[in-house]
Design a protein around this motif. Sequence first.
Motif, mmCIF file in Angstrom:
data_model
loop_
_atom_site.group_PDB
_atom_site.id
_atom_site.type_symbol
_atom_site.label_atom_id
_atom_site.label_comp_id
_atom_site.label_asym_id
_atom_site.label_seq_id
_atom_site.Cartn_x
_atom_site.Cartn_y
_atom_site.Cartn_z
ATOM 1 N N ILE A 473 -42.135 -52.045 -89.121
ATOM 2 C CA ILE A 473 -41.474 -53.137 -89.840
ATOM 3 C C ILE A 473 -39.987 -52.845 -90.000
ATOM 4 C CG2 ILE A 473 -41.326 -54.260 -92.103
ATOM 5 C CD1 ILE A 473 -44.434 -54.025 -92.178
ATOM 6 N N VAL A 474 -39.637 -51.596 -90.290
ATOM 7 C CA VAL A 474 -38.228 -51.218 -90.371
ATOM 8 C C VAL A 474 -37.522 -51.495 -89.045
ATOM 9 C CG1 VAL A 474 -36.697 -49.194 -90.458
ATOM 10 C CG2 VAL A 474 -38.380 -49.559 -92.256
ATOM 11 N N GLN A 475 -38.158 -51.156 -87.934
ATOM 12 C CA GLN A 475 -37.553 -51.407 -86.629
ATOM 13 C C GLN A 475 -37.325 -52.899 -86.397
ATOM 14 O OE1 GLN A 475 -39.961 -49.569 -83.589
ATOM 15 N NE2 GLN A 475 -39.755 -47.519 -84.460
ATOM 16 N N LEU A 476 -38.307 -53.712 -86.782
ATOM 17 C CA LEU A 476 -38.184 -55.155 -86.589
ATOM 18 C C LEU A 476 -37.054 -55.731 -87.440
ATOM 19 C CD1 LEU A 476 -41.998 -55.969 -86.577
ATOM 20 C CD2 LEU A 476 -40.461 -56.145 -84.605
ATOM 21 N N TRP A 477 -36.939 -55.257 -88.679
ATOM 22 C CA TRP A 477 -35.857 -55.742 -89.543
ATOM 23 C C TRP A 477 -34.496 -55.271 -89.050
ATOM 24 C CZ3 TRP A 477 -38.576 -54.701 -94.917
ATOM 25 C CH2 TRP A 477 -39.537 -55.700 -95.132
ATOM 26 N N LYS A 478 -34.433 -54.043 -88.551
ATOM 27 C CA LYS A 478 -33.171 -53.538 -88.009
ATOM 28 C C LYS A 478 -32.700 -54.394 -86.841
ATOM 29 C CE LYS A 478 -33.085 -48.538 -89.013
ATOM 30 N NZ LYS A 478 -31.647 -48.480 -89.354
ATOM 31 N N GLN A 479 -33.633 -54.768 -85.979
ATOM 32 C CA GLN A 479 -33.284 -55.590 -84.824
ATOM 33 C C GLN A 479 -32.680 -56.927 -85.246
ATOM 34 O OE1 GLN A 479 -36.873 -55.933 -82.484
ATOM 35 N NE2 GLN A 479 -37.017 -53.712 -82.156
ATOM 36 N N ALA A 480 -33.027 -57.373 -86.447
ATOM 37 C CA ALA A 480 -32.516 -58.657 -86.944
ATOM 38 C C ALA A 480 -31.198 -58.504 -87.696
ATOM 39 C CB ALA A 480 -33.555 -59.305 -87.846
ATOM 40 N N GLY A 481 -30.665 -57.272 -87.787
ATOM 41 C CA GLY A 481 -29.378 -57.072 -88.446
ATOM 42 C C GLY A 481 -29.458 -56.646 -89.892
ATOM 43 N N ILE A 482 -30.650 -56.279 -90.350
ATOM 44 C CA ILE A 482 -30.827 -55.800 -91.731
ATOM 45 C C ILE A 482 -30.746 -54.279 -91.739
ATOM 46 C CG2 ILE A 482 -32.464 -55.650 -93.651
ATOM 47 C CD1 ILE A 482 -33.531 -58.405 -92.681
ATOM 48 N N ASP A 483 -30.052 -53.737 -92.715
ATOM 49 C CA ASP A 483 -29.938 -52.282 -92.848
ATOM 50 C C ASP A 483 -31.228 -51.755 -93.466
ATOM 51 O OD1 ASP A 483 -29.103 -49.669 -93.038
ATOM 52 O OD2 ASP A 483 -27.841 -49.994 -94.799
ATOM 53 N N ALA A 484 -32.283 -51.686 -92.649
ATOM 54 C CA ALA A 484 -33.600 -51.252 -93.116
ATOM 55 C C ALA A 484 -33.762 -49.762 -92.856
ATOM 56 C CB ALA A 484 -34.698 -52.041 -92.403
ATOM 57 N N ARG A 485 -34.387 -49.069 -93.802
ATOM 58 C CA ARG A 485 -34.550 -47.627 -93.718
ATOM 59 C C ARG A 485 -35.934 -47.222 -94.209
ATOM 60 N NH1 ARG A 485 -28.867 -45.842 -96.744
ATOM 61 N NH2 ARG A 485 -27.489 -47.255 -95.563
ATOM 62 N N ILE A 486 -36.516 -46.240 -93.532
ATOM 63 C CA ILE A 486 -37.789 -45.704 -93.995
ATOM 64 C C ILE A 486 -37.514 -44.714 -95.110
ATOM 65 C CG2 ILE A 486 -38.090 -43.651 -92.544
ATOM 66 C CD1 ILE A 486 -40.700 -46.454 -92.972
ATOM 67 N N ASP A 487 -38.368 -44.686 -96.114
ATOM 68 C CA ASP A 487 -38.205 -43.834 -97.293
ATOM 69 C C ASP A 487 -39.521 -43.093 -97.503
ATOM 70 O OD1 ASP A 487 -37.723 -42.682 -99.752
ATOM 71 O OD2 ASP A 487 -37.519 -44.568 -100.854
ATOM 72 N N VAL A 488 -39.594 -41.842 -97.035
ATOM 73 C CA VAL A 488 -40.840 -41.080 -97.110
ATOM 74 C C VAL A 488 -40.982 -40.476 -98.499
ATOM 75 C CG1 VAL A 488 -42.185 -39.179 -96.158
ATOM 76 C CG2 VAL A 488 -40.784 -40.597 -94.645
ATOM 77 N N ALA A 489 -42.043 -40.865 -99.192
ATOM 78 C CA ALA A 489 -42.296 -40.385 -100.564
ATOM 79 C C ALA A 489 -43.575 -39.572 -100.581
ATOM 80 C CB ALA A 489 -42.377 -41.568 -101.524
ATOM 81 N N GLN A 490 -43.638 -38.560 -99.745
ATOM 82 C CA GLN A 490 -44.856 -37.758 -99.609
ATOM 83 C C GLN A 490 -45.208 -37.111 -100.953
ATOM 84 O OE1 GLN A 490 -45.916 -36.810 -96.137
ATOM 85 N NE2 GLN A 490 -47.418 -35.247 -96.541
ATOM 86 N N GLY A 491 -46.352 -37.509 -101.507
ATOM 87 C CA GLY A 491 -46.820 -36.929 -102.757
ATOM 88 C C GLY A 491 -46.210 -37.520 -104.013
ATOM 89 N N THR A 492 -45.140 -38.298 -103.879
ATOM 90 C CA THR A 492 -44.481 -38.862 -105.067
ATOM 91 C C THR A 492 -44.605 -40.377 -105.145
ATOM 92 O OG1 THR A 492 -42.328 -39.082 -103.954
ATOM 93 C CG2 THR A 492 -42.794 -36.981 -105.041
ATOM 94 N N LEU A 493 -45.266 -40.999 -104.173
ATOM 95 C CA LEU A 493 -45.330 -42.454 -104.175
ATOM 96 C C LEU A 493 -45.978 -43.022 -105.431
ATOM 97 C CD1 LEU A 493 -45.861 -44.867 -101.278
ATOM 98 C CD2 LEU A 493 -47.276 -45.144 -103.277
ATOM 99 N N PRO A 494 -47.112 -42.489 -105.920
ATOM 100 C CA PRO A 494 -47.693 -43.072 -107.139
ATOM 101 C C PRO A 494 -46.740 -43.076 -108.333
ATOM 102 C CG PRO A 494 -49.292 -41.657 -106.054
ATOM 103 C CD PRO A 494 -47.987 -41.432 -105.353
ATOM 104 N N THR A 495 -45.985 -41.993 -108.484
ATOM 105 C CA THR A 495 -45.043 -41.909 -109.602
ATOM 106 C C THR A 495 -43.897 -42.892 -109.421
ATOM 107 O OG1 THR A 495 -45.592 -39.578 -109.885
ATOM 108 C CG2 THR A 495 -43.569 -40.354 -110.913
#
Length: 633
Positions: A473-495
């Motif tokens: 999804i980030v790749q698709l949004w980037k292709q459309a000109g949106i500054d999309a970035r993946i944000d890895v929250a390994q182990g901290t996502l619930p918090t």
Amino acid sequence: MRCIRALLLAACVLGSLLLASVEPGHAQGIPQDIPRKDLLILENPEGTVKNSGWFNIWVINAGAQSNGLQQAALDTLWYIDPESGLDGVWDNSLAADKPQYNADFTEMTVKLRSGIFWSDGVEFTADDVVATVMTQIKHPAMRFSAVLASNVASVEAPDARTVVFKLKKPNSRFHTNFTVRWGAVWILPKHVFDKVEDPVKFDFNKPISLGAYVLHSYDPDGKWYIWQLRDDWQRTTLARFGKPGPKYLAYVDPGPPDKRVIAQLNHELDVIHDIAPEGMFALAKQSKTTRAWFKGFPYGHPDPTLPAVIFNTQNENFKNPDVRWALALLIDIKAVAMAAYRGAATISAIGVPPTGTHPATYHAPMEDWLKSFEIDTGKRKIKPYDPTIGKQIADMLRPSMGEQIPTDPAEIAKAFGRGWWKTDPVAAQELLEKAGFSKRGGAWVTPDGKPFTVRVMVEGDLRPVMTRAGTMIVQLWKQAGIDARIDVAQGTLPTRRAAGDFDTFIGWSVETWGGHQDLSYFLDSWHSQFVAEPGKPQPLRNWQRWSSPALDKIIEEIRTVGFDDPRSIELGKDYVKLAVKEMPTIPLMAYNVFTAMDQTYWTGFPTAENPYTNPVPNWGNSRYMFVRLKPAN
């Protein structure tokens, strides 16, 4: 005889890490003499538990839940199974019968079972239920404080087997707070908490059990937990279905996906919670003893959850539905399904999982409405729904998968879903411009002239299919000109999810009963009364922090309708229509969990052919699996 030391070592592949940190003579030292034939080893998807000695599940984000605590040691009033159940979908657990409401749903009476005991020999009574409610109401930091405080005017125990709730307003779904599908309001032991000065700071270590198992030992570094069958297991609610097969349960952190596969190939991890599709394909090819939910493609168990792009609607950039719709129309769901599941996905355009009873109750009946649905881009009206996308995914897979891919339209819809939204970058641009966004040099900027940056939070290796969906999804949004970035929250996502520390994330806020068509498992928690202020912890499920007067009206009417009343389905459809129009989340697909079960030591696991419960080991109702498991030899 193979000992627990060897098993845990192999389960983590680099298992010396499990044992090296344990000092000789530690009070909770690792047992050395548990026979493998008595032990069921299951993955704890929470991984390594940082606060390993915390068992007070009633306090938010303080410790683990899926380390066997909710599956083996706790209990509550009712369970609804997402599959067929051992004796039907509904189970009266600590309660002796279904909830009894008065005519206007402002009072609920619960009759309790007798002869149920805590593991320390104290009998379970109505006083425990009252204490569970009042303790949490008095302490806002506790997990269910908000929902109980907003609903309960008073709770009393006229006798040891009766609890009477008087509600502040009509709520025919109040009982669902005490009904397990994944988890619920677990009952706490009054005689223990009465002696505690501050229940929010109490670690509940060693936990007193109401379930069939009691804590045996655990790794202080949080790598594993061992639970032992109670000597008096007959005095628990699970005993109605027979004696559990395994004498011991080990919930372990087996490491990243490749190590989980290796551990099961070596017969040292009985139940893998979830792996990437490639891992499941490898096990299916290399292991003669591994079994998944389905014997063949698509293998995975379709959970009654709905992975989606979840917006933080308190973020200024995502308050406008036009922006959310624009981002939806930039997604190619076929590419997402292939990236996430290698095609083994069941897509859904609406905010209801395409699993359990829901395809017949919601998806099929709403197909005509979806086909006629229109949105106004500011320049024109369009019909964004494409009913053929599920078929398109099947057609993409057929050349490589052959006869495993159905050709019958009904079977295609069951396996791959129905339709989804057309990829339409022109309409997306019109919607963004309508919302005041503009393009400069090929890049989108917000109405105040700042770059339109979207972080997409994912869990990394802990949930690989969701991570890959987010990456696509980030790749698709980037292709459309949106500054999309993946944000890895390994182990901290619930918090971070609870704190609202995200722009968007790939996960779910829609969770249903699966085996029952009612949507209250998640929907009631979407009421505006539960939306936290920015920066404050959000109570369960409405992670998008979306509120709507129209949604509140639907929820409030549902509270006045019986749980099994057909009217609740019509109100559920009203919710679906509103969610389509507002797009507070972008629904993607069912969460197909690649739970792999090794039958070398244990047989009787639930499967699609014998769907008596969900096999996914972190669910509270996975306890029903224990009574069906038998030694393989």
